[in-house]
Design a protein around this motif. Sequence first.
Motif, PDB file in Angstrom:
ATOM      1  N   LYS A 102       0.816  -1.227   0.000  1.00  0.00           N
ATOM      2  CA  LYS A 102       0.000   0.000   0.000  1.00  0.00           C
ATOM      3  C   LYS A 102       0.846   1.272   0.000  1.00  0.00           C
ATOM      4  O   LYS A 102       0.386   2.324   0.461  1.00  0.00           O
ATOM      5  N   ILE A 126      -2.046  -5.249  -1.538  1.00  0.00           N
ATOM      6  CA  ILE A 126      -3.120  -4.733  -0.674  1.00  0.00           C
ATOM      7  C   ILE A 126      -2.980  -5.473   0.648  1.00  0.00           C
ATOM      8  O   ILE A 126      -3.778  -6.334   1.000  1.00  0.00           O
ATOM      9  N   PRO A 180      -5.483  -5.861   4.993  1.00  0.00           N
ATOM     10  CA  PRO A 180      -6.657  -4.992   4.819  1.00  0.00           C
ATOM     11  C   PRO A 180      -7.567  -5.017   6.042  1.00  0.00           C
ATOM     12  O   PRO A 180      -8.104  -6.057   6.403  1.00  0.00           O
ATOM     13  N   GLU A 240     -10.526   0.611   3.185  1.00  0.00           N
ATOM     14  CA  GLU A 240      -9.068   0.620   3.071  1.00  0.00           C
ATOM     15  C   GLU A 240      -8.619  -0.201   1.864  1.00  0.00           C
ATOM     16  O   GLU A 240      -7.749   0.217   1.091  1.00  0.00           O
ATOM     17  N   ALA A 241      -9.215  -1.379   1.704  1.00  0.00           N
ATOM     18  CA  ALA A 241      -8.849  -2.237   0.577  1.00  0.00           C
ATOM     19  C   ALA A 241      -9.218  -1.584  -0.748  1.00  0.00           C
ATOM     20  O   ALA A 241      -8.432  -1.584  -1.701  1.00  0.00           O
ATOM     21  N   LEU A 275     -11.616  -9.675   1.088  1.00  0.00           N
ATOM     22  CA  LEU A 275     -10.832  -9.221  -0.057  1.00  0.00           C
ATOM     23  C   LEU A 275     -11.117 -10.054  -1.298  1.00  0.00           C
ATOM     24  O   LEU A 275     -11.064  -9.553  -2.424  1.00  0.00           O
TER      25      LEU A 275
END
Length: 621
Positions: free
Chosen positions: A382, A409, A412, A417-418, A453
Motif C-alpha cells: 500500500k 493490498i 486490509p 481501506e482495501a 478481499l
Amino acid sequence: MKHSNRLMAILFMLLPLCSLHSQENGAREDNTLRIMSYNIRNGKGMDDVTDYQRTADVINKVRPNVVALQEVDSVTGRSGQTDVLRILGEKTLMYPTYAPAIDYDGGKYGIGMLSKEKPLVTRYLALPGREEERALLIVEFENYIYCCTHLSLTGEDRLASLDIIRKEAAKANKPLFIAGDLNAHPDSEVIKGMQNDFVILSNIKQPTFPADKPTETIDYIAAYAKDTTAFTRLSSWVVDEPVASDHRPIVTDIVFVQPAAKIFRTEPYLQNPVGNGITVMWQTTVPTYSWVEYGTDKNQLKKARTIVDGQVICNDLQNKIRLDNLEPGKTYYYRICSQEIMLYQAYKKVFGETAVSDFHTFTLPSSSESDFTAVIFNDLHKHSETLQALYKQVKDVDYDFVIFNGDCIDDPANHDEATHFLSELNETVGAANKPVFYLRGNHEIRNAYSIGLRNLFDYVGDKTYGSFNWGDTRIVMLDCGEDKPDDHWVYYGLNDFSALREAQVGFLKEELASKPFKQAAKRVLIHHVPIYGKDVDRYNPCLELWGGLLAKAPFNVCINAHTHRHAYYPKGEANNNNFPVVVGGGYRMDGATVMVLQKKGKEMTLRVLNAKGETLQDLKL
C-alpha cells in the motif's frame, strides 16, 4: 432570529465530541437518513421520575441522524438549572440546537434538535398559542432542512401556525422535513390541510400518546411535497418505549437520490480474461442494478448482466459481470451502467438515476498471436509513492496485462481501506483497458478484511491458484498460503492451509499432464513466497509437497516475491531448482522492483527494473 452567545458556546464545546463520532462512523455510503421526533416531557417519565440518561438511552438505541425534541427546559428551576438539551447532546454525541418558546421558572421552555451533522444555518420564529406561545425551529444541513415544532392546543392557532409553516417551507431550496407534537389527530382540519402541501412520512395508524397505552396519534414527521422526488421513504415506525416520557418516539428512514455523477465509486477493472471471456468489476456508492453494454461497434451493443438461478444479482455496491463468447483478436468497446435502487421490496421497487461510464476497450489474444508483454509488481504494501515511481519506469511499455504478485493490498482492515488502494492500483495501470491478475501474498491473508478481499477479485477458476494461456505461453499461478506454521500463536488458531496446499498437488499433477501445458511454447510459474533460494523461509511446506513435481517441470522461469530483496537463481543453484528463479524487491524505494515479461516470436525475456529505471536483470529465457 440569531442564536445567543451561550448557545454558540455550547456548539463549540461539543465539536470535539461530534468530530470523534464522525471519525468512528465514517462516510455514509448508503445515502440514507434516519429522522426521529420525540416529545420528551423534559425527561420526566410515566413513573414521574426525571431521568435525562434514560431519555438519551432511548435516542441512542434508535441511532437517528437527527431528532426533533419537544418540551425541553433550559436552566429552569424545575430542572435544577440544567441545560437539558446540552446534557442530551453530550450523552448522545450530537450537536444541540435550541429554540425557546417562553420564559419559564427562571429559564426557558421550548423545543430543540440534536444532530450528528453540524448544522449550516439555524433559526427559529414564534408561532401563535393562546395558552402559551409556540415556536418553529428551522435547521439547515448540507442535503436537507429539518424543522421542529410543538403546536398549540387551540385549533385556530394550529391552523394559523400551518400558514406560517407553509410559507417558510416554500422558501426552501432543498428537501425540507418537519416533525413534532402537532396536538392534532389524523382526521383533524389541520392535518388534512397540512397534506395539501406536505406528505406525511410517519405511520399515522400507530398511536403515540399516552406512552404506556397509546390511543391517539398526535406526533408526526412530514416532508414538503415539492421535494418528495429527491428521496424515497424506506420505513416508518413508533418506538416501543412506554416509560421514559408520556409520548412515544416516532422514526422514519429515507434514502436520498444519488446524483448520477456520484454513483460510481471506482472505475471498471478487467479480470479473468480466459475461455474467450472477460469479467468487468466495479463498485458503486449506493445499491444499484448494473449491467455492461459491449460490442465491436459502439452503435451495436449487447447487454450483459449477472443472472443466478433466474435472478439478476443487484442491490449491492459490488458489481461483477462476465462477458462470454467473445472473439479473440477483436477489439471490444464497453461501458458500465448502474441505476440506483432506492427501495427493494417484494412488491415495490424504486429506482433512482442511472450512471453511464465512458467507453473503454479490451482485446483478447487470438490463437495465432503468440507475442505479449506483461508487467509484474510485488510487495507494494500500500505504498503509493513506490507504486508511482515503479510505474513511471514502465508507463511507456505497450503491455497486454498486469500481475500483482502478492502483498500489495496488505493487511486490509476494512472494505474502504482495501478499495482505496485497489482503485489506485487499477487506475495507475489502466485496468479498465488491460486485464489485471491479483495473486495472493501472505499479507493479503491477514487482518479483518482478508476474507472479504476475495470479493474484490474474479480469480481464474474461482480459486487463488490456477493457470491460463496468453497466446502460446502457459502461465501457472500458485498460492503458498502463510509463511509460518498454522499453529503459530500469531494466527490464534484461525488458519489451516494444509488442504489448500494439498489441493494444489492435485492441480499441479493435472496441469503438468494437460495438453495446454505440454503444447505451450513457453511456460511461466509465478507465486508469492519463494520455495527456492537462499532467503527462503525455514518453514517451507510447499517445497515438501510440490518439490517432486516441480523438479521435473519444464518451466522457463519462476517469478517470486516476499523477501523484499531482488535475487536471481539460475537453474540448479538453489535447492535443485529445475528452472531460473527471479525474486522481486520490496516496498522501500531503494529496493523496489518492477518486472517486464515479454514474449516475441520464439524468444522470451524478463527485465527487472528498479525505481530509478536502472536494469537490474535482463534475462533471455
